[in-house]
Design an enzyme around this catalytic site. Structure first.
Site, PDB file in Angstrom:
ATOM      1  CD  GLU A   1      -2.584  -1.211   2.666  1.00 36.33           C
ATOM      2  OE1 GLU A   1      -2.649  -0.176   3.359  1.00 36.33           O
ATOM      3  OE2 GLU A   1      -3.108  -2.288   2.999  1.00 36.33           O
TER       4      GLU A   1
ATOM      5  CB  CYS B   1      43.132  34.324  -3.052  1.00 37.28           C
ATOM      6  SG  CYS B   1      42.682  33.110  -4.288  1.00 37.28           S
TER       7      CYS B   1
ATOM      8  CE1 TYR C   1      -8.076   8.697  -0.864  1.00 40.74           C
ATOM      9  CE2 TYR C   1      -6.921  10.237   0.572  1.00 40.74           C
ATOM     10  CZ  TYR C   1      -7.581   9.958  -0.621  1.00 40.74           C
ATOM     11  OH  TYR C   1      -7.731  10.949  -1.556  1.00 40.74           O
TER      12      TYR C   1
ATOM     13  CE  LYS D   1       4.955   4.981   7.287  1.00 36.91           C
ATOM     14  NZ  LYS D   1       4.441   6.262   7.729  1.00 36.91           N
TER      15      LYS D   1
ATOM     16  CB  CYS E   1      40.432  36.121  -5.183  1.00 37.24           C
ATOM     17  SG  CYS E   1      42.062  36.407  -5.873  1.00 37.24           S
TER      18      CYS E   1
ATOM     19  CB  CYS F   1      46.414  33.748  -6.665  1.00 38.94           C
ATOM     20  SG  CYS F   1      45.405  35.166  -6.197  1.00 38.94           S
TER      21      CYS F   1
ATOM     22  CE  LYS G   1       8.866   6.287   7.346  1.00 38.59           C
ATOM     23  NZ  LYS G   1       9.724   7.100   8.171  1.00 38.59           N
TER      24      LYS G   1
ATOM     25  CB  CYS H   1      43.434  34.606  -9.079  1.00 38.67           C
ATOM     26  SG  CYS H   1      42.792  33.208  -8.166  1.00 38.67           S
TER      27      CYS H   1
ATOM     28  CG  ASP I   1       3.717  12.394   5.254  1.00 40.36           C
ATOM     29  OD1 ASP I   1       3.625  12.065   6.456  1.00 40.36           O
ATOM     30  OD2 ASP I   1       4.560  13.203   4.833  1.00 40.36           O
TER      31      ASP I   1
HETATM   32  S1  IVH Z   1      -1.088   0.151   8.755  1.00 40.14           S
HETATM   33  C1  IVH Z   1      -0.080  -1.928  12.799  1.00 40.14           C
HETATM   34  N1  IVH Z   1      -1.179   1.248   6.381  1.00 40.14           N
HETATM   35  O1  IVH Z   1       1.961   4.786   9.220  1.00 40.14           O
HETATM   36  C2  IVH Z   1       0.039  -1.257  11.505  1.00 40.14           C
HETATM   37  N2  IVH Z   1      -0.358   2.525   8.190  1.00 40.14           N
HETATM   38  O2  IVH Z   1       4.108   4.078  11.352  1.00 40.14           O
HETATM   39  C3  IVH Z   1      -0.863  -0.113  11.388  1.00 40.14           C
HETATM   40  N3  IVH Z   1       0.273   4.802   7.559  1.00 40.14           N
HETATM   41  O3  IVH Z   1       0.549   5.759  12.168  1.00 40.14           O
HETATM   42  C4  IVH Z   1      -0.570   0.781  10.297  1.00 40.14           C
HETATM   43  N4  IVH Z   1      -0.247   4.660   5.451  1.00 40.14           N
HETATM   44  O4  IVH Z   1      -0.632   6.575  10.185  1.00 40.14           O
HETATM   45  C5  IVH Z   1      -0.863   1.405   7.670  1.00 40.14           C
HETATM   46  N5  IVH Z   1      -1.339   2.128   4.214  1.00 40.14           N
HETATM   47  C6  IVH Z   1      -1.023   2.269   5.512  1.00 40.14           C
HETATM   48  C7  IVH Z   1      -0.512   3.483   6.010  1.00 40.14           C
HETATM   49  C8  IVH Z   1      -0.185   3.559   7.365  1.00 40.14           C
HETATM   50  C9  IVH Z   1       0.215   5.456   6.395  1.00 40.14           C
HETATM   51  C10 IVH Z   1       0.793   5.399   8.814  1.00 40.14           C
HETATM   52  C11 IVH Z   1      -0.154   5.290   9.947  1.00 40.14           C
HETATM   53  C12 IVH Z   1       0.650   4.865  11.133  1.00 40.14           C
HETATM   54  C13 IVH Z   1       2.057   4.890  10.610  1.00 40.14           C
HETATM   55  C14 IVH Z   1       2.822   3.712  11.110  1.00 40.14           C
END
Ligand code: IVH
Length: 675
Positions: free
Chosen positions: A114, A411, A226, A116, A429, A414, A317, A435, A118
């Site tokens: 999935e 410098c 989401y 991640k 310089c 030079c 990451k 130089c 932010d």
């Molecule tokens: S699952 C036990 N899925 O990442 C696992 N977390 O460091 C529960 N996050 O605080 C997390 N996208 O806010 C999961 N697709 C995703 C995510 C996700 C972002 C964040 C979440 C959590 C942090 C974990």
């Protein structure tokens, strides 16, 4: 390491982490980047692993971090909201998979991959299909009740509906609240228009919006939710995999992130990771990596948790955008135009996908602003293809013998004096003619058309001559004829072209004082200023001897340029080169009776098409009368000569009520000075 110093280091890290937790979770104002935070955290964890006997009671490594704010009601999570471990490269990812395989011998493992997201993790409670509660993660055990605000999130179902499935009696859904990039940009533009504070990034904007006590404000913010997991479902949904549960959620009206993959092997996970890194800029939302989860819920259960992290999932990451490293030295580089730039030599550090070991500090002002010293620990930051920069110095980690860096007085190339007029940001310089770092630029400028005009001494020649060590400075040009045989060895340079070059050099010896001054490449002295200096001082000796006050009286010469000129003539090496140039026979006509310069100090502009002469000729005539001819109209302009089809410059002159002459008037004006 001694235990005392281990404990001291741990205490320092714990304090720092606490400080940044507060900034991040409570103030919504992160003071460092996530990867820097990770770095601190990992450092602490590594120390704890090596010296378990020193582990401090209040270490954050066994909790999630952050605290519930007092202004919202606290809610205890029935199922704790844990966090994820991190991997940063393929090796770590494969090790993660190996650990799983070891715990699930002879089982086939599929991965749900999935984005991640932010943003901020929240938990939503639905009773009989009705949203009754929204809670932040808080410290993972206890969060804040933000139900009112959560209800204002538009893409989040307030009531579950499904034509095909029974609505659970109780459902707890977990996911991320964030602000899509487009909404973030619009919000910041609106905030700016209203004169209110803008947000540093979408995550902060989302956090700030969710924490609004007034739900009307939250409602006005473009937030989105989401879903990425189910914490509880009564009666049990009976689903077998992560992948299926996410799609099951969509049937009730939840949105899931715009990408999601099912991978049959860890190699495939790696491929998806690389793919998403490419696609990252085109996504609707900010992500900081991928989340890799074992797809089978049964296998998840078998794997279980280790302290604060699931064994069945990890965050993969993206390469750090910022990282900590040490400044090993600060060198000064001299550019082609003589500017001195400090460059920090770093202990190599991997950041934003590349290894960084040098980073420019721009100028001495930046060194003072950051207060960076040799030996310091610094954050190095890099975004996309932008050059890396030092963002912050960690004074906490400064060793006792850290060295303060000063601007060198001479410098490094030079040894000529380094100068930096007040009000200038850059140090330079002063040995411009001598130089080695400035050699190519100096020669190129000296031979250029408006200077000594040595036709044929183009870049190709210059490069070959430098290569043969025949040009150490501009004065060597006038000794090239002594090396005719060597010149003939240069590829494609026959007898004829060598002779042409030598002839052109010889011919250039007769010049004008103004051209010669311009050719020296003194900072701030362009063609016009050179002419003014020649007119004012009449002889080169007088110019060389002039003090700053006398220089400042020259039209067109301001305080800073006056200093540059004085510094140039004070650098001993420059004087050596000048003496050799004049000894080689460069000469110009002695000044006749001072020419009449009725327009001395005035700024004129010529625009449009003149019938009787070209604009260049008009310019020369005005310059002969002492005027400075500029390309743009300003309040300082004395007069604008406007030919046919004069455009915006004429408009501007009229607006500023500046005197305008048409061609006829201009010709009459010139006629009065013709002798
Ligand atoms: S699952 C036990 N899925 O990442 C696992 N977390 O460091 C529960 N996050 O605080 C997390 N996208 O806010 C999961 N697709 C995703 C995510 C996700 C972002 C964040 C979440 C959590 C942090 C974990």
């Amino acid at each position: 390491m001694e235990h005392n110093s281990v404990i001291e280091q741990m205490r320092q890290l714990i304090q720092l982490i606490a400080k940044h937790n507060h900034a991040y979770y409570v103030m919504d104002q992160p003071s460092i980047s996530d990867s820097e935070y990770d770095h601190l955290f990992h450092q602490l964890k590594a120390l704890e692993q090596q010296y378990p006997e020193c582990i401090q009671a209040d270490t954050p490594t066994n909790k999630v971090g952050g605290q519930a704010l007092s202004k919202f009601e606290s809610v205890t999570h029935a199922v704790p909201m844990l966090s994820l471990g991190n991997v940063f490269n393929q090796e770590d990812l494969f090790a993660f998979a190996r650990r799983i395989d070891e715990r699930l011998p002879n089982q086939k493992v599929q991965y749900d991959v999935e984005l991640k997201l932010d943003g901020l993790a929240i938990s939503l409670w639905y009773e009989n299909g009705v949203l009754v509660r929204g809670v932040t993660r808080g410290d993972g055990e206890t969060g804040e009740d933000i139900t009112q605000n959560v209800k204002t999130i538009r893409n989040l179902p307030k009531v579950l509906s499904s034509q095909h499935q029974a609505i659970p009696d109780f459902l707890e859904v977990r996911g991320e609240v964030l602000m899509p990039k487009s909404g973030f940009e619009k919000l910041n533009a609106d905030q700016e228009a209203k004169g209110e504070k803008t947000f540093a990034n979408p995550r902060n904007a989302a956090a700030g919006s969710l924490r609004q006590l007034d739900p009307n404000v939250a409602a006005s913010r473009p937030l989105a939710f989401y879903a990425y997991g189910i914490a509880q479902c009564v009666p049990n949904h009976g689903l077998a995999t992560m992948h299926d549960s996410l799609h099951w959620l969509t049937k009730f009206g939840f949105e899931i992130a715009e990408r999601q993959f099912l991978c049959a092997s860890i190699e495939e996970v790696q491929q998806r990771y690389e793919q998403i890194q490419q696609e990252r800029p085109n996504l609707k939302v900010e992500i900081d990596g991928m989340v890799i989860k074992v797809d089978s819920l049964k296998q998840q259960q078998q794997l279980g948790f280790l302290s604060r992290e699931p064994r069945w999932a990890t965050a993969y990451k993206f390469p750090a955008q910022a990282a900590l490293t040490k400044v090993e030295n600060i060198d000064w580089q001299v550019g082609r135009t003589g500017t001195l730039t400090p460059v920090a030599r770093l202990a190599p550090v991997f950041v934003g996908g590349v290894t960084v070991s040098n980073v420019t500090l721009h100028n001495i002002g930046e060194i003072h602003r950051l207060d960076v010293r040799v030996g310091d620990t610094v954050s190095v930051y890099r975004t996309g293809d932008v050059i890396p920069k030092v963002e912050k110095v960690w004074a906490e980690f400064r060793p006792a013998d850290a060295e303060i860096v000063h601007l060198p007085s001479n410098c490094p190339v030079c040894d000529s004096p380094v100068v930096m007029p007040e009000g200038e940001a850059l140090a330079r310089c002063s040995g411009g003619l001598y130089c080695a770092a400035q050699r190519i630029e100096a020669i190129r400028h000296f031979v250029s058309r408006k200077a000594m005009d040595i036709e044929g001494l183009g870049d190709r020649w210059v490069e070959s001559l430098l290569h043969l060590d025949l040009l150490k400075d501009v004065a060597d040009i006038y000794h090239l004829h002594e090396h005719r045989d060597t010149l003939l060895t240069i590829e494609k340079m026959g007898e004829k072209s060598v002779q042409n070059l030598i002839d052109a050099i010889e011919a250039s010896k007769k010049t004008t004082l103004a051209r010669f001054i311009y050719g020296l490449g003194i900072r701030g002295v362009g063609e016009t200023t050179a002419r003014m200096l020649a007119n004012t001082f009449q002889t080169f000796e007088a110019l060389k001897a002039a003090d700053i006050e006398a220089l400042k009286k020259t039209p067109d010469v301001g305080d800073i340029t006056a200093e540059w000129i004085a510094d140039f003539f004070q650098a001993p090496h420059n004087i050596e080169v000048l003496d050799r140039l004049l000894a080689a026979g460069i000469h110009w006509d002695a000044p006749t009776a001072p020419t009449r310069q009725p327009l001395n100090g005035e700024s004129w502009v010529v625009t449009g098409t003149l019938e009787s002469m070209g604009r260049d000729e008009a310019t020369q005539k005005l310059q002969a009368l002492g005027a400075r001819v500029s390309g743009s109209v300003s309040s300082k302009t004395k007069c604008v000569v406007a030919g046919e089809k004069a455009g915006s410059k004429l408009d501007k002159a009229q607006k500023l009520e500046i005197r305008v002459m048409n061609e006829q008037e201009f010709l009459e004006f010139l006629a009065q000075y013709e002798s």
